[in-house]
Design a protein around this motif. Structure first.
Motif, PDB file in Angstrom:
ATOM      1  N   LYS A 169     -54.408 -47.378 -30.853  1.00  0.00           N
ATOM      2  CA  LYS A 169     -53.997 -46.544 -31.986  1.00  0.00           C
ATOM      3  C   LYS A 169     -55.174 -46.274 -32.912  1.00  0.00           C
ATOM      4  CE  LYS A 169     -49.151 -47.857 -32.351  1.00  0.00           C
ATOM      5  NZ  LYS A 169     -48.319 -48.893 -32.969  1.00  0.00           N
ATOM      6  N   ASN A 170     -56.196 -47.115 -32.815  1.00  0.00           N
ATOM      7  CA  ASN A 170     -57.352 -46.925 -33.675  1.00  0.00           C
ATOM      8  C   ASN A 170     -58.379 -45.970 -33.076  1.00  0.00           C
ATOM      9  OD1 ASN A 170     -56.950 -48.355 -36.109  1.00  0.00           O
ATOM     10  ND2 ASN A 170     -57.060 -50.274 -34.948  1.00  0.00           N
ATOM     11  N   LYS A 173     -59.743 -43.538 -35.579  1.00  0.00           N
ATOM     12  CA  LYS A 173     -60.699 -44.159 -36.512  1.00  0.00           C
ATOM     13  C   LYS A 173     -62.068 -44.299 -35.850  1.00  0.00           C
ATOM     14  CE  LYS A 173     -58.210 -47.008 -39.838  1.00  0.00           C
ATOM     15  NZ  LYS A 173     -57.642 -48.347 -40.045  1.00  0.00           N
ATOM     16  N   LEU A 174     -62.030 -44.710 -34.588  1.00  0.00           N
ATOM     17  CA  LEU A 174     -63.272 -44.902 -33.839  1.00  0.00           C
ATOM     18  C   LEU A 174     -64.019 -43.580 -33.703  1.00  0.00           C
ATOM     19  CD1 LEU A 174     -64.709 -47.165 -32.050  1.00  0.00           C
ATOM     20  CD2 LEU A 174     -63.760 -45.914 -30.124  1.00  0.00           C
ATOM     21  N   ILE A 177     -65.781 -42.669 -36.814  1.00  0.00           N
ATOM     22  CA  ILE A 177     -67.045 -43.392 -36.996  1.00  0.00           C
ATOM     23  C   ILE A 177     -68.137 -42.766 -36.119  1.00  0.00           C
ATOM     24  CG2 ILE A 177     -68.208 -45.630 -36.723  1.00  0.00           C
ATOM     25  CD1 ILE A 177     -65.515 -46.972 -37.367  1.00  0.00           C
ATOM     26  N   PHE A 178     -67.762 -42.410 -34.906  1.00  0.00           N
ATOM     27  CA  PHE A 178     -68.732 -41.753 -34.019  1.00  0.00           C
ATOM     28  C   PHE A 178     -69.251 -40.451 -34.655  1.00  0.00           C
ATOM     29  CE2 PHE A 178     -69.281 -43.302 -29.566  1.00  0.00           C
ATOM     30  CZ  PHE A 178     -68.574 -44.500 -29.683  1.00  0.00           C
TER      31      PHE A 178
END
Lengths: 202, 288, 689
Positions: A169-170, A173-174, A177-178
């Protein structure tokens, strides 16, 4: 000789750019060779870490990006751990790879770069690494279609390869960040070259 | 004893045996490894090779997932441990770095969070005496070469034992009755993620490691990292084919050996998963 | 109204680079009581001093402030100058605007302001200075030399030959130090023992030298010219007057497995032992930690066999007091070890080389013992593990040294030379062997030194590799050395039979304890600090204490001997006068207000205060007050701070002076930092009072 050095006072800019990106001050390197002495990858490398650092010290950008050394670095950090001057040499190798990519340099050894790309692509897509997919992409991209092809079925039989990717689910978010990191590294590149330009008095 | 458990991608795939054996062992010891929800990949080596800042940003996201479970994040994979611990130590010691990482990841860093390798948890938190009490099937007469590889103790700032001469795995396996051998290549690199793009180099490195363990008289190699184990185990066939050396030396996870010592069955620790099977050896030593 | 002169020095550019000196002079000129203020490029030079002298005469100055460097540097110079102009020297003060200001700040407005404030403080102080006279004290013409290595031996012999008594204290059972352990010496390859042992004998028999071996300095009191030293003579358990040094006791001692310090662990010794045959004194000592009688209460084999009944188990540590005028510190060095828990706990060892646990990895001094005719192998090169002659030996330089990540940045200076020597000694004894040397830079700047290194390479075939070694590990019968040669750019792997580490030269472990007793300063590594690195290289900042040899920093034999002779000459200069002058900064008691509480008497660390009776003409006791003995008082100020009735002041640092300095910082209603006038010539700026 392949390279001639003509020094004009500008050579310090490469070292400054590396410092701006990594925080590592290569003026500390006294070329003792301990990094090369402990490096597990020297048999495959053209120059080894010590000479790589020397090229940065002398601002030999063209020669630096010609080297396969940074791309063969296995990130084992033996050099960093034993450097008498506490220079994070493994980090410098990371930054050289990063700079080569951002500057669009031709990379002298393609496989590690392809692996890096397909690995991170898989992570970015799924949030988690999907090993079988990643290997398949790697083989496609590298043109080595049957690389490790013998291992695959054995691992499948052992139940060591999942058939479907896991997701998280994150993942969003990942990805965020990328994206942010990518924007920042470009900005940092501009800033670093401006700063280096200022400092070298031009 | 509850820890926020971060398995990482390999432990759900190629290193499923590491994951399963660690959980089996933890259960027998009364340690709860509570898996963090919705974890993502740490990016292993490729992530910092592409962009060091990106690696720290992702590590900070992972550290934040421990909230509500424990301040101690239990990690089994050396590459995950390395990325997370490095970011954690940097953020704790360098305020500027912390701001940058927090900004990039959009997540505040909790300085109380600690990345802990499972070896360190067993040694410091659980204790060798307590471990000894749980041993029902001592690993006697098993000569083990403990293999640390590189990422568990480098850079020295993240090491949980002497970075050049660690003995933590030896201490733990000896507590379970094993005999450990003294050998030269305990900390030499196996080539890690170069296994795919630079297979020949990895065959050379793995061959050196295996030869050193064999020369020291080891029956089996114990690993604490999925990349190490995969290279040491799966590349033996390639070494035989390309370099003409047949090692036939099983390389397993330390958790598998400890699990067996604490009464788990071979199946419970997935001992049959290795390409070079440890089963005949362990049977011969009456451990299976 | 005072007439003070302020003289602001540029110190070349040292001060003027960050401080506007002309402006400091200008602002100083406006301080009340300042009659003249000038700035000049080099105030300490002849024209600079002349400028001060002329101003004193011209303006009839009654006080001078030189605003320049630290008083440690030039206070003497300027005091001498004002004396020559007829002013009492203690009416001259220095405002330190170099170390305290220009060197530590950037070039910006507050830096100049700070310089002006520092001047103002001193002006206020000088206004209240009084003319003082130096105190004369007698000089005790005897020297203490601490350490009996080659430096201590040389210093002791020189002072003794100069006609003065010397007390030589050595902590080990024999003099000789590390030089006695060496086989041959560079660059001449003459035998170390042959050139040292005659000097050791001289020290033992010189009529002017009193030798205390197996002894340590316990306590030091007093000051230059008048030190009182307490020496602890450790219980030797042997009466050295009765003992003839026959050695029977050593033969009979059953405790034989103690690693010999002299042979650096390559050979064992007994619990009662003479450290080496050429020891001075050639008398044994019982190592009580390992003696069976002392640890288990039974044995006494040595006592039974001793023909002269010299063994004395009841002996105890003895303390003797000696009075001396000057001290030479020659405590020498020891070697850094690569152990995890070595004698230098502040430094990490070399885990990558196995923490020194492999017997065939030895250090430079161990190699000296292997190569020495008096060594454990009689001079044959044999590796410690199995006595086999090594066919390849790898020498590693800069182990510990020049290795900031291990905590040591300095170069140990002697290793390049002794390693070249080692390769020669090895090749002379093992003709078919190969010596490899890993080095970073070859530092051979002494007389005949570089030629010596070239000889090792060209004639004796030593293979020099420019690089460091990342790891050493054992593989069967060999040690694998993984290094690099940066000249070829190659990684290098060598199968070695033995490895010799040129480990860093360090001060004796724990030596800072002695330095603290002596009151001398030392650097981060615990090397003793000289008073000035160029101009006072053998003196300590503490008067009357001189340095010789490697206690100050890594040194080879010629340098140690030269410095020892220099230290001896400094001591002899001190002893050339019957009396010496001391700063008159001493405590003074106001007898009118003293309430005789005696706190000062109790607290004085130098027992300089006594109780004095005040009597009327008939001899009736009126009152009692405290009295300071100025020749014992060091001016530390403890009494002044303690005094309940505020009756004690320090001459030169009275409460009034200190308070006026502080008050000057809070002066209000003045333009404290006036801007300089725009049109100014190059001439020193002057203000008419």
């Amino acid at each position: 000789m392949k390279y001639q050095i003509r020094l004009s006072g500008d050579e310090i800019r490469l070292m400054q750019e590396v410092k701006a990106r990594s925080g590592v001050d290569l003026a500390k390197c006294y070329q003792c060779g301990e990094c090369t002495a402990g490096c597990p990858m020297t048999p495959e490398m053209d120059a080894g870490p010590t000479k790589t650092l020397r090229l940065i010290q002398l601002g030999m950008e063209e020669a630096l990006f010609d080297l396969n050394t940074p791309w063969l670095c296995a990130s084992c950090e033996t050099c960093t751990a034993r450097c008498p001057n506490d220079i994070d040499i493994a980090l410098v190798m990371d930054v050289v790879r990063q700079m080569a990519r951002l500057k669009g340099k031709k990379i002298p050894v393609k496989e590690p770069r392809i692996f890096q790309d397909v690995f991170l692509k898989s992570v970015e897509n799924n949030g988690r690494l999907f090993e079988p997919g990643m290997i398949a992409f790697y083989n496609l991209r590298s043109g080595d279609l049957f690389h490790d092809v013998g291992l695959g079925p054995k691992m499948l039989l052992k139940g060591k390869l999942p058939l479907l990717p896991h997701t998280s689910k994150n993942r969003e978010k990942l990805r965020e960040i990328f994206r942010k990191a990518e924007a920042l590294e470009k900005e940092a590149g501009k800033k670093a070259s401006e700063e280096a330009h200022d400092e070298s008095g031009h | 004893m509850t820890y926020a458990y971060y398995p990482g991608c390999s432990l759900k795939g190629t290193a499923i045996d590491y994951h399963t054996s660690a959980l089996a062992l933890a259960e027998r010891l009364g340690i709860e490894l509570k898996e963090m929800e919705d974890w993502v990949c740490c990016g292993a080596s490729p992530i910092h090779q592409r962009n060091p800042a990106l690696a720290s940003g992702v590590a900070n996201l992972l550290l934040s997932l421990s909230e509500g479970i424990s301040k101690d994040v239990a990690v089994l994979c050396a590459a995950c441990y390395h990325n997370m611990k490095k970011a954690e130590v940097e953020m704790r010691e360098d305020g500027k770095k912390r701001n940058e990482v927090e900004e990039l990841s959009g997540i505040p860093f909790n300085p109380e969070v600690r990345t802990r390798h499972f070896l360190d948890i067993l040694d410091k938190d659980y204790g060798l005496n307590a471990l000894k009490e749980k041993v029902v099937k001592p690993l006697s007469e098993l000569r083990v070469a403990c293999y640390y590889g590189c990422l568990l103790s480098r850079p020295p700032e993240i090491a949980f034992d002497d970075p050049e001469q660690p003995m933590i795995m030896e201490r733990i396996l000896e507590a379970a009755g094993a005999e450990t051998v003294s050998w030269s290549h305990r900390l030499e690199c196996c080539g890690a993620s170069h296994a795919v793009p630079l297979t020949d180099a990895v065959l050379r490195l793995v061959n050196d490691v295996l030869a050193s363990a064999r020369d020291a008289g080891a029956d089996i190699i114990a690993c604490a990292c999925p990349l190490c184990q995969a290279n040491l185990d799966m590349r033996q066939e390639g070494i035989r084919a390309k370099l003409g050396v047949a090692h036939n030396l099983p390389a397993v996870y330390f958790t598998q050996l400890l699990g067996i010592a604490c009464g788990a069955t071979g199946k419970q620790v997935m001992i049959e998963k290795g390409m070079v099977s440890a089963v005949p050896l362990l049977r011969a030593k009456n451990l299976l | 109204m005072s007439k003070i002169g302020v003289f602001v020095c540029h110190c070349g550019e040292n001060i003027s680079r960050t401080v506007d000196c002309a402006r400091v002079a200008k602002a100083s000129g406006q301080i009340r009581g300042v009659a003249v203020a000038k700035d000049y490029k080099y105030m300490c030079s002849d024209p600079g001093q002349a400028l001060i002298k002329n101003a004193i005469k011209e303006h009839k100055l009654d006080g001078v402030v030189v605003s320049a460097c630290s008083p440690h540097m030039h206070e003497k110079t300027f005091r001498k100058a004002v004396t020559e102009a007829g002013l009492n020297q203690f009416l001259c003060e220095m405002a330190n605007i170099r170390e305290h200001c220009s060197w530590v700040h950037e070039k910006e407005e507050p830096t100049t302001r700070k310089a002006i404030e520092l001047v103002r403080l001193m002006v206020e102080k000088v206004k209240r200075n009084m003319a003082l006279e130096p105190i004369r004290v007698d000089v005790t013409k005897r020297a203490l030399v601490i350490g009996g290595g080659v430096a201590g031996i040389q210093a002791a012999l020189d002072i003794a030959d100069g006609g003065h008594e010397v007390i030589l204290v050595e902590k080990d059972p024999s003099v000789g130090g590390h030089m006695a352990q060496l086989s041959e010496t560079f660059p001449t390859l003459d035998c170390s023992q042959c050139i040292l042992t005659p000097k050791m004998v001289d020290v033992g028999s010189h009529p002017n030298i009193k030798l205390y071996t197996y002894s340590e300095v316990e306590k030091i009191e007093g000051f230059v010219g008048n030190f009182k030293v307490t020496i602890k003579k450790k219980a030797r358990s042997v009466d050295i007057d009765k003992c003839t040094g026959c050695g029977e006791c050593q033969l009979k001692c059953p405790s034989k497995k103690i690693p010999s310090e002299f042979d650096r662990g390559l050979k064992n010794r007994t619990a009662i032992y003479i450290p080496f045959p050429q020891a001075v004194p050639a008398r044994p000592v019982i190592d009580r930690e390992h003696c069976i009688y002392f640890t288990k209460g039974k044995c006494k084999a040595c006592q039974k066999v001793c023909p002269t009944e010299a063994v004395d188990f009841e002996q105890t540590d003895e303390y003797v007091e000696e009075e001396v005028g000057g001290i030479v510190v020659a405590t020498g060095f020891d070697l850094y070890t690569t152990d995890k828990q070595g004698p230098y706990p502040d430094y990490k060892g070399y885990g990558e080389y196995g923490y020194g646990e492999d017997p065939d990895i030895i250090d430079g001094l161990q190699f000296e013992r292997l190569a020495s005719a008096s060594g454990p192998t009689g001079g044959a090169i044999q590796r410690p593990s199995d006595g086999k002659e090594p066919k390849s030996v790898v020498f590693l330089q800069c182990i510990g040294s020049r290795h900031p990540s291990k905590g040591i940045e300095f170069c140990s200076k002697i290793c390049c030379m002794y390693t070249a020597k080692h390769t020669m000694l090895y090749k002379h004894k093992v003709h078919h062997g190969t010596a490899y040397v890993f080095y970073m830079d070859i530092r051979a700047p002494g007389k005949g030194y570089d030629e010596f290194v070239r000889r090792a390479i060209e004639e004796d075939g030593a293979v020099y590799l420019r690089g460091r070694v990342s790891r050493i590990y054992r593989s069967g019968d060999h040690l694998i050395v993984k290094g690099a040669d940066t000249l070829s750019g190659a990684a290098v792997e060598i199968e070695a039979d033995m490895v010799v580490l040129a480990t860093a030269v360090m001060p004796q472990p724990g030596i800072e304890g002695l330095f603290q007793k002596l009151g001398i300063s030392y650097d981060q590594y615990k090397f003793a600090s000289e008073a000035h690195p160029k101009l006072r290289p053998v003196e300590c900042a503490t008067a009357g204490i001189f340095l010789a040899g490697a206690c100050q920093g890594p040194k080879d034999i010629p340098e140690s001997v030269a410095q020892a002779s220099a230290a001896a000459s400094k001591a002899l200069i001190l002893f050339s006068r019957d009396q010496m002058l001391r700063e008159p900064v001493v405590a003074k008691v106001n007898e009118n207000t003293c309430i005789a509480c005696w706190y000062c008497v109790e607290i004085c660390p130098f027992t300089a205060i006594s109780k004095k009776d005040i009597r009327d003409r008939q001899g009736n006791l009126i009152k009692r007050v405290a009295e300071v003995n100025p020749s014992l008082c060091t001016g530390c100020g403890t009494c002044a701070a303690t005094c309940f009735s505020n009756s004690i002041d320090l001459d030169g640092f009275t409460d009034e002076q200190i308070y006026s300095e502080i008050n000057s910082l809070m002066a209000v209603g003045q333009d404290l930092f006036p801007e300089p006038e725009k049109a100014e010539g190059d001439s020193p700026d002057e203000k008419a009072a």
